[in-house]
Design an enzyme around this catalytic site. Structure first.
Site, short mmCIF file in Angstrom:
data_model
loop_
_atom_site.label_atom_id
_atom_site.label_comp_id
_atom_site.label_asym_id
_atom_site.label_seq_id
_atom_site.Cartn_x
_atom_site.Cartn_y
_atom_site.Cartn_z
N ARG A 104 0.71 -1.40 0.00
CA ARG A 104 0.01 0.21 -0.07
C ARG A 104 0.94 0.91 0.09
NH1 ARG A 104 -3.27 -1.10 3.70
NH2 ARG A 104 -5.75 -1.85 2.29
N ALA A 105 2.40 1.18 1.35
CA ALA A 105 2.63 2.54 0.74
C ALA A 105 3.51 2.57 -0.70
CB ALA A 105 4.48 2.38 1.60
#
Length: 670
Positions: free
Chosen positions: A276-277
């Protein structure tokens, strides 16, 4: 009360917060922004001001779900929509109150009308109202976990799902998500932190001239809101136009292979969990380029995206402060650069489009210094037994403990510790509705209505229902509690190796309290008195810091510590009568200060036992010869006693789980 919002461009300093909000306004796909900072730093003011900058939206007339007439939602509950001219209105700012219920968020079915009239009357919730606008959650860390999960799921999927009582409703819910919080009041779980796209740390400026300007502007606004807003109208207009232009440019921005490689290399170097980052950094870097009017992402965009998207994803446990190692970031970017910096003017972009940071008042770039307690806690000199600085022992490594439970069934805030009646959990019985009916117990409702059907003249297959027939579910789940530590910091505990073990045990219980969503408090006693070293709070970070700084030495005023606990619990009971306490007394049971010291401690323990306070005594006595005073204290508290060795091996929670207060006996570990 004026309806004129404080102008966004009138806010002094806080460039990172301004930039984070503007990037989400340009590209809501970034995933929202979490604003962490001390109280009184204009967090809420800036968020509310942002809504006035967002472009107006066209909606289908009469649609409660704000459908766009140019591209209406095919699954809209108010649809299908015919081709009609749209109605233009401002984008809404929807504020979520701390005590909001799940029904209020996702909407609710009017169960009485559904059963009595056969009508599926669905009332949209706040997610429907926030669609294509801003959803603002003040004090997001104080919301129940299941509520935060629900909000973040909707934000991630862009849709809200309602599945209850045989009714299925789905509608679009795309919004700019903004959460604010004061870390001193408790942290979000790492899983929830990760769901916010960006995070910004802010603190009030310490520069007198800048503080004076903040006060000057606020007083001017309060005196004449319309006139003050007029002063900044041109700047507000320019900023709104820039947002619109950046939105239009966004699809044309290219994320080069070099920039993408830098993004993934940075995420790998900082060992963030999942992917997600990487995705958030990519979207943020693209939005930064569009905000600066460029069509290609450069290294400075990647750097700034990392500073905004990674700090809160670096936490491994609740005692870690979010932050980034800037030198490591520089090295990683340099190693994966395709050549010289492609930003000829240098410097990172900010909320105003310039490359130089704002003086003094900017939010820290990834560090968490604003929330960390500064220095050692101040302890009253009379309680220290002298002016010489007392020794401080470091805490041992924390470890997992088993579950604590308060006996009985409570009605406190939803958590993960003791049994309680909650909105979640499993259904245990039915009762007449207390207020608006929200959780229908269908079988109990039918059973209540069945005996009266003949008297009510039922002449068809339809069931004749009256308001008195309805029953609601009573569900049992778990609640959070107030875990109050009473820690002996006297000379009898001063041996460094021993105190390190004691602090390690308390640190482990603090970790458990964090996971159970409890409030915590800490009382220490030494010298000639006791003090409330940590007033009840949800912040285990502060608790861990106070524990680490705890000095030892002096006499052992055990009675003073217990009496202070009695008074603290009395005050907390008035503030929050539904939150049940769990008292953890950390001591070897000794009491000094005269021949009446032990009897006084016994009487103080009796006060707590008389109030039914669930307690546990951590027996810190060591050596081959033991007096057993901690076990005597446990009997007076009507509590369980466990040694530090037993805590590590089996867990004190097993004792509390089995503990049931009695007037004449004490339960011991199996």
């Amino acid at each position: 009360m004026t309806d004129v919002r404080y102008p966004f461009t009138a806010i002094v300093g806080m460039a990172d917060l301004r930039l984070g909000l503007l990037l989400n306004a340009v590209s809501p796909a970034v995933g929202g922004v979490l604003v962490r900072g001390e109280k009184g730093t204009a967090k809420s003011t800036m968020v509310r001001a942002l809504a006035g900058l967002l472009p107006s939206i066209d909606t289908v007339p009469g649609c409660r779900f704000s459908c766009d007439p140019a591209s209406p939602d095919q699954g809209c509950p108010d649809g299908p929509h015919a081709s009609v001219a749209g109605h233009e209105r401002p984008a809404y700012l929807v504020e979520l109150p701390v005590g909001v219920s799940e029904d209020r968020i996702v909407g609710s079915l009017d169960l009485e009308r559904a059963l009595a009239e056969g009508v599926k009357a669905y009332e949209p919730g706040l997610l429907a109202k926030a669609h294509r606008g801003v959803l603002y959650i003040d004090e997001v860390n104080l919301l129940q976990d299941h509520v935060v999960d629900l909000l973040l799921d909707a934000a991630a999927m862009g849709r809200s799902y309602v599945e209850r009582e045989g009714v299925s409703v789905r509608h679009a819910a795309r919004f700019l998500l903004v959460g604010t919080m004061n870390p001193e009041e408790g942290e979000l779980r790492p899983q929830l932190l990760d769901r916010f796209g960006l995070t910004v740390e802010i603190a009030a400026t310490r520069e007198p001239d800048e503080r004076a300007e903040v006060v000057r502007r606020r007083l001017a606004y309060d005196a004449d809101p319309d006139g003050f807003a007029a002063r900044f109208a041109a700047e507000e207009r320019e900023l709104a136009e820039r947002i619109t232009a950046a939105r239009e440019l966004l699809p044309s921005v290219e994320l080069t292979d070099v920039a993408l490689r830098q993004i993934t290399a940075v995420c790998a170097a900082f060992e963030v969990d999942g992917l997600r980052a990487d995705i958030v950094m990519a979207r943020t870097a693209v939005a930064l380029a569009a905000w600066e009017g460029r069509t290609e992402v450069n290294e400075q965009d990647v750097r700034k995206a990392a500073q905004l998207a990674l700090p809160h994803r670096r936490r491994r446990n609740p005692f870690d402060a979010p932050g980034l190692d800037e030198e490591q970031l520089d090295r990683t970017l340099d190693e994966h650069s395709d050549g010289p910096d492609d930003d000829p003017e240098g410097g990172g972009p900010d909320g105003d489009g310039g490359g130089s940071p704002e003086p003094q008042g900017d939010a820290p770039d990834g560090s968490a210094t604003a929330e960390e307690p500064a220095g050692e806690p101040e302890l009253p000199s009379q309680a220290q037994g002298g002016g010489t600085k007392a020794p401080v022992a470091s805490a041992g490594e924390p470890y997992r403990t088993r579950l604590f439970k308060v006996p009985g069934t409570g009605k406190g805030a939803q958590g993960r510790r003791s049994p309680a009646e909650t909105d979640g959990g499993h259904t245990i019985r039915a009762r007449r509705p207390q207020g608006q009916l929200s959780r229908l117990h269908l079988s109990a409702t039918l059973q209540a209505a069945a005996p009266h059907q003949a008297a009510r003249g039922r002449d068809s297959r339809a069931l004749v229902l009256r308001k008195d027939d309805f029953r609601e579910q009573v569900r049992q789940g778990r609640e959070s509690n107030l875990v109050l530590f009473v820690v002996d910091a006297s000379g009898s505990m001063a041996a460094r190796q021993r105190m390190a073990a004691v602090k390690g045990a308390v640190l482990s219980l603090l970790m458990d309290a964090y996971q159970r969503r409890d409030k915590i408090g800490m009382i220490t006693f030494r010298g000639s008195g006791a003090e409330l070293a940590l007033p009840p709070t949800s912040s285990v970070e502060v608790g861990a810091a106070r524990l680490e700084q705890l000095p030892t030495g002096g006499r052992t005023p055990l009675a003073a510590g217990l009496l202070r606990a009695h008074e603290t619990l009395r005050v907390e009971r008035m503030r929050d009568p539904h939150r049940r306490p769990l008292l953890v007394v950390v001591t070897d049971g000794r009491a000094t200060g005269g021949k009446d010291a032990l009897p006084q401690a016994g009487r103080a323990a009796g006060l707590l036992a008389a109030q039914g306070v669930a307690s546990v005594v951590l027996d810190c006595e060591s050596g081959h010869v033991r007096l057993g005073l901690a076990h005597t204290l446990a009997a007076q508290l009507n509590a369980s006693a466990v040694t530090l060795d037993d805590l590590r091996a089996e867990g004190v929670a097993a004792l509390v789980h089995a503990h049931r207060p009695t007037s004449s006996s004490m339960r011991k570990a199996a």
